[in-house]
Scaffold this active site. Structure first.
Site, PDB file in Angstrom:
ATOM      1  NE  ARG A  30      -3.820  -2.156   2.370  1.00 39.48           N
ATOM      2  CZ  ARG A  30      -4.670  -2.438   3.352  1.00 39.48           C
ATOM      3  NH1 ARG A  30      -4.726  -1.645   4.407  1.00 39.48           N
ATOM      4  NH2 ARG A  30      -5.454  -3.498   3.289  1.00 39.48           N
TER       5      ARG A  30
ATOM      6  NE  ARG B 272      -0.935   4.805   9.268  1.00 39.23           N
ATOM      7  CZ  ARG B 272      -2.236   4.492   9.248  1.00 39.23           C
ATOM      8  NH1 ARG B 272      -2.796   4.087   8.126  1.00 39.23           N
ATOM      9  NH2 ARG B 272      -2.976   4.597  10.333  1.00 39.23           N
TER      10      ARG B 272
ATOM     11  CD  GLU C 152      -7.969  -1.425  11.047  1.00 42.35           C
ATOM     12  OE1 GLU C 152      -7.926  -2.238  10.116  1.00 42.35           O
ATOM     13  OE2 GLU C 152      -7.937  -0.190  10.895  1.00 42.35           O
TER      14      GLU C 152
ATOM     15  CB  SER D 279     -11.315  -4.115   8.947  1.00 40.70           C
ATOM     16  OG  SER D 279     -11.035  -2.926   9.630  1.00 40.70           O
TER      17      SER D 279
ATOM     18  NE  ARG E 158      -1.634  -1.689  11.723  1.00 40.61           N
ATOM     19  CZ  ARG E 158      -2.423  -0.636  11.711  1.00 40.61           C
ATOM     20  NH1 ARG E 158      -3.543  -0.632  12.416  1.00 40.61           N
ATOM     21  NH2 ARG E 158      -2.107   0.432  10.992  1.00 40.61           N
TER      22      ARG E 158
END
Length: 430
Positions: free
Chosen positions: A262, A277, A349, A352, A391
């Site tokens: 990403r 991130r 987070e 999801s 994460r």
């Protein structure tokens, strides 16, 4: 993709759902394009019928020796042919306009998705586990002495720039162990089928899951046109693109461990320290393909699968349902799992889990044959992280850190680490 028939039948409901997303009404613009498209199609069909009739009359005039009528009819046929081409081209242009507009509009939220503008309006559903009381100031993952030898951001920056990391030694093995543990749990305990898929895909695959055209800047594209997947949701979901499945084969439950890429466009300045991130990371993904009647039950099941991973690792977390202003583009309802990070003193987070209804299926043209017969219907698609490996590594390090700088590791990981139970203060497995 949205159902134009549903918009025609109830434009007010469509606009009301968009308003919950913070978007202006769009049904009038959509229906004007649709009306222009349909008018051109009707005119083209009418002209085609006139051309067919005139063509028959041309032969009759020729046979009767009526040269004047023959020439008139032949000219009429030629002109009608030109008119048909113009109308067909115009209809195609309107169809393209309509498709582009519909493709740019996010999915409509379910009534059970709470209204809100941003993440501050998300609703907490439940919590699991109690954050461990520490008699010392907890550190963030990139500050823990046990982790320092294995998290090499300087070398990664030399190789690739910011937002990359080189893992070494115990960190590499722990990262690999986490991914293997997640896969084994999803396969053996949750009944998912493991896949291994490409990380390079065509435009059609990215379009099918809603990553194109709206989010092109958030993904990487190679010079020969392939896209690097942001998650294996793209590949797993598109395995059924263009297919018509038997209802008896559903649900399809898939999982894959993959590299993900990403650009993190628009996130400048956020989480720049450590590996929270990154441009390149790994996830264990879950995807389900279901019938409409079972998709909400499957959503709860997938959420529980992700929760089970965190529970087995002993990581405290909470489950929130995202508000309409924080939901992803393709989602009609989303549960987020947020893991406790003592170094940040907050929940972040880590997964999801979204139900997308038939939104992606319409873009992919993925259908199923109802068990009772009848014409094929669109499947429902769901996706969720099960979970983000990097994460999860962060959470294991921060929750397991000790006052002396070592890290105690979750018991479920010990068999994957050759029986080792901790990372020492100098970064080795012990």
């Amino acid at each position: 993709m949205h159902d134009i028939k549903a918009i025609r039948e109830n434009p007010a409901a469509f606009d009301a759902a968009l308003a919950r997303r913070g978007l202006p009404p769009l049904s009038l613009e959509i229906l004007e394009i649709d009306a222009a498209r349909r008018a051109k199609i009707l005119a083209s069909e009418t002209a085609q019928a006139a051309q067919n009739a005139a063509s028959k009359q041309v032969g009759a005039a020729k046979a009767a020796g009526n040269d004047a009528e023959f020439e008139r009819l032949r000219a009429l046929v030629a002109q009608t042919k030109t008119d048909i081409a113009t109308l067909t081209e115009g209809a195609a242009a309107e169809d393209s306009r309509l498709r582009d507009l519909l493709a740019s509009i996010p999915n409509l939220p379910l009534p059970t998705a709470p209204d809100g503008r941003d993440e501050s309006d998300n609703l907490e559903l439940r919590r699991w586990g109690t954050p461990r009381a520490m008699d010392f100031k907890p550190l963030e993952h990139y500050q823990i002495p046990a982790a320092l030898p294995g998290l090499d951001f300087a070398t990664a920056a030399k190789l690739s720039g910011s937002r990359f990391v080189v893992l070494k030694g115990a960190m590499t093995r722990l990262h690999r162990a986490l991914a293997q543990f997640m896969l084994d749990t999803h396969i053996d305990d949750h009944g998912l089928t493991e896949y291994w898929t490409p990380v390079l895909v065509k435009d059609e695959a990215m379009f099918g899951t809603g990553n194109l055209p709206k989010f092109a800047e958030e993904s990487y594209q190679t010079t020969n046109g392939w896209w690097m997947i942001p998650t294996s949701e793209v590949t797993l979901t598109n395995t059924v693109a263009g297919d018509t499945l038997d209802a008896a084969a559903l649900p399809l439950r898939m999982t894959a461990h993959s590299q993900c890429f990403r650009s993190e466009a628009g996130s400048a300045g956020r989480d720049t320290s450590g590996m929270l991130r990154q441009h390149q990371f790994e996830k264990v993904e879950m995807v389900s393909i279901t019938t409409p009647e079972t998709s909400l039950t499957e959503h709860d099941r997938m959420t529980q699968c992700a929760e089970n991973i965190l529970q087995k690792l002993g990581l405290p977390y909470r489950v929130v349902v995202l508000c309409t202003g924080d939901m992803g583009f393709g989602s009609t309802k989303t549960h987020d799992l947020e893991v406790w990070l003592p170094g940040q003193d907050t929940y972040r987070e880590i997964s999801s889990v979204s139900v997308c209804g038939d939104f992606q299926a319409r873009r992919m043209n993925a259908r199923y044959k109802p068990a009772g017969g009848g014409k094929p219907e669109f499947v429902h698609t769901l996706n969720g992280s099960g979970v983000a490996v990097g994460r999860c590594l962060i959470a294991v390090l921060e929750n397991g850190q000790q006052a002396d700088g070592s890290v105690d590791l979750p018991a479920v990981l010990h068999p994957y680490l050759g029986g080792k139970t901790r990372i020492t203060t100098v970064g080795g497995l012990g």
